[in-house]
Design a protein around this motif. Sequence first.
Motif, PDB file in Angstrom:
ATOM      1  N   THR B  14       1.898  10.893   0.056  1.00  0.00           N
ATOM      2  CA  THR B  14       0.728  10.745   0.932  1.00  0.00           C
ATOM      3  C   THR B  14      -0.146  11.992   0.892  1.00  0.00           C
ATOM      4  O   THR B  14       0.275  13.052   0.431  1.00  0.00           O
ATOM      5  CB  THR B  14       1.179  10.527   2.389  1.00  0.00           C
ATOM      6  OG1 THR B  14       1.841  11.731   2.830  1.00  0.00           O
ATOM      7  CG2 THR B  14       2.149   9.362   2.506  1.00  0.00           C
ATOM      8  N   ALA B  15      -1.378  11.843   1.408  1.00  0.00           N
ATOM      9  CA  ALA B  15      -2.300  12.980   1.478  1.00  0.00           C
ATOM     10  C   ALA B  15      -1.681  14.103   2.318  1.00  0.00           C
ATOM     11  O   ALA B  15      -1.851  15.291   2.018  1.00  0.00           O
ATOM     12  CB  ALA B  15      -3.633  12.541   2.067  1.00  0.00           C
ATOM     13  N   GLU B  16      -0.945  13.731   3.360  1.00  0.00           N
ATOM     14  CA  GLU B  16      -0.307  14.740   4.216  1.00  0.00           C
ATOM     15  C   GLU B  16       0.756  15.513   3.429  1.00  0.00           C
ATOM     16  O   GLU B  16       0.862  16.737   3.543  1.00  0.00           O
ATOM     17  CB  GLU B  16       0.358  14.081   5.437  1.00  0.00           C
ATOM     18  CG  GLU B  16      -0.621  13.592   6.492  1.00  0.00           C
ATOM     19  CD  GLU B  16      -1.416  12.363   6.027  1.00  0.00           C
ATOM     20  OE1 GLU B  16      -0.912  11.607   5.155  1.00  0.00           O
ATOM     21  OE2 GLU B  16      -2.552  12.171   6.509  1.00  0.00           O
ATOM     22  N   GLN B  17       1.545  14.785   2.655  1.00  0.00           N
ATOM     23  CA  GLN B  17       2.584  15.461   1.867  1.00  0.00           C
ATOM     24  C   GLN B  17       1.967  16.382   0.815  1.00  0.00           C
ATOM     25  O   GLN B  17       2.448  17.496   0.589  1.00  0.00           O
ATOM     26  CB  GLN B  17       3.484  14.413   1.195  1.00  0.00           C
ATOM     27  CG  GLN B  17       4.377  13.675   2.208  1.00  0.00           C
ATOM     28  CD  GLN B  17       5.129  12.513   1.593  1.00  0.00           C
ATOM     29  OE1 GLN B  17       4.610  11.787   0.751  1.00  0.00           O
ATOM     30  NE2 GLN B  17       6.364  12.317   2.027  1.00  0.00           N
ATOM     31  N   LYS B  18       0.895  15.932   0.192  1.00  0.00           N
ATOM     32  CA  LYS B  18       0.233  16.779  -0.814  1.00  0.00           C
ATOM     33  C   LYS B  18      -0.345  18.035  -0.153  1.00  0.00           C
ATOM     34  O   LYS B  18      -0.253  19.133  -0.706  1.00  0.00           O
ATOM     35  CB  LYS B  18      -0.873  15.987  -1.512  1.00  0.00           C
ATOM     36  CG  LYS B  18      -0.339  14.841  -2.371  1.00  0.00           C
ATOM     37  CD  LYS B  18      -1.503  14.060  -2.964  1.00  0.00           C
ATOM     38  CE  LYS B  18      -1.063  12.705  -3.479  1.00  0.00           C
ATOM     39  NZ  LYS B  18      -2.221  11.898  -3.925  1.00  0.00           N
ATOM     40  N   ALA B  19      -0.927  17.857   1.033  1.00  0.00           N
ATOM     41  CA  ALA B  19      -1.473  19.015   1.749  1.00  0.00           C
ATOM     42  C   ALA B  19      -0.350  20.005   2.070  1.00  0.00           C
ATOM     43  O   ALA B  19      -0.540  21.225   2.016  1.00  0.00           O
ATOM     44  CB  ALA B  19      -2.177  18.565   3.025  1.00  0.00           C
TER      45      ALA B  19
END
Lengths: 73, 73, 73, 73, 73, 73
Positions: B14-19
């Motif tokens: 997810t975008a959160e994990q990538k961040a």
Amino acid sequence: MPYVNIRITREGATAEQKAELIGGVTELLRRVLGKNPATTVVTIDEVETANWGLGGLPVLDYRAAQAAKETQR
Amino acid sequence: MPYVNIRITREGATAEQKAELIGGVTELLRRVLGKNPATTVVTIDEVETANWGLGGLPVLDYRAAQAAKETQR
Amino acid sequence: MPYVNIRITREGATAEQKAELIGGVTELLRRVLGKNPATTVVTIDEVETANWGLGGLPVLDYRAAQAAKETQR
Amino acid sequence: MPYVNIRITREGATAEQKAELIGGVTELLRRVLGKNPATTVVTIDEVETANWGLGGLPVLDYRAAQAAKETQR
Amino acid sequence: MPYVNIRITREGATAEQKAELIGGVTELLRRVLGKNPATTVVTIDEVETANWGLGGLPVLDYRAAQAAKETQR
Amino acid sequence: MPYVNIRITREGATAEQKAELIGGVTELLRRVLGKNPATTVVTIDEVETANWGLGGLPVLDYRAAQAAKETQR
């Protein structure tokens, strides 16, 4: 423990062909350098033809130019 | 001024994990080597599973083979 | 099964610091994405400062220019 | 015989712009180092903005933070 | 027109072995995908063992840990 | 915020030439895509000739083969 990155243009390589590349490179490293296949990682990047350049041109333009040269001979 | 490239299989990060990966790697380089976060670049490449090989096999085949071994024990 | 490439300038990172980077990145990938440390590969490339550019300048020239700016303020 | 990899965020670069990058880099290597354009390979990787980090943040968050700073001045 | 990057630890690969890797990978790409050897580029990066990590450890530590496990069995 | 990696054979490129490559690529990205030079990173990898392959051969063998062909014409 090698890492191999193969970059090709995206032009329809099949899953079978990619599996053959993965198996072939892994076996090559085992045979030539005794590298352990269990920790050999191979990645294949398929790059859009518009994003691949050769001879100063995008690859489709490059091929067209080469073909034109052949015709002129 | 470091450059970090993280390559993983494309399996729904997810975008959160990538961040979190971007922030975590940048902080690690600041803490260990004093690198300036302002000029630390991180890229994440998500590679199709058919394009990722391990143990001489595409990764999904590799995992199936590992699971089969576990079952046999 | 991730592959991580860390590129830094060659400026005396110690074996201990490199080990900390390797351990830190591997743990980050385990924590954030559940990646198996056993098959996580990390490589560190130390690049000569003459071969690293930022802001259109080799990095040592870039730093000198930044320092000069600071002094002028 | 050089190989050049250009990595940018995926934000709508056109085929014409990519062709200009390919031609420009190839010409630069010919002019500065005398490299033969015929065997100079250039690839362009367009990376999703969520997968590109700077300053410890995904790039869109980074830009928003920079813009907010500017406004505060 | 493929580009292949092979990364291994620097542990004494000879010029003959490297030539065999270059020839082997080029032939593999010709056989599997019909790629033209004339424009296939292969580079080999030899990475210091202190700069290569596996299982969260520099590779020499990783091997020592694996050997210790084997002994305990 | 682009990242550019230039890979060439190690054959005596001077610091001045490398600075010219760094400045030239950074300017090209500014002109064509409006990329900010301040966050454009360029790295140059100089690869030993034994580690660079073209046409299935290490590059010095490749050049010798090309030269021999020229002579025969």
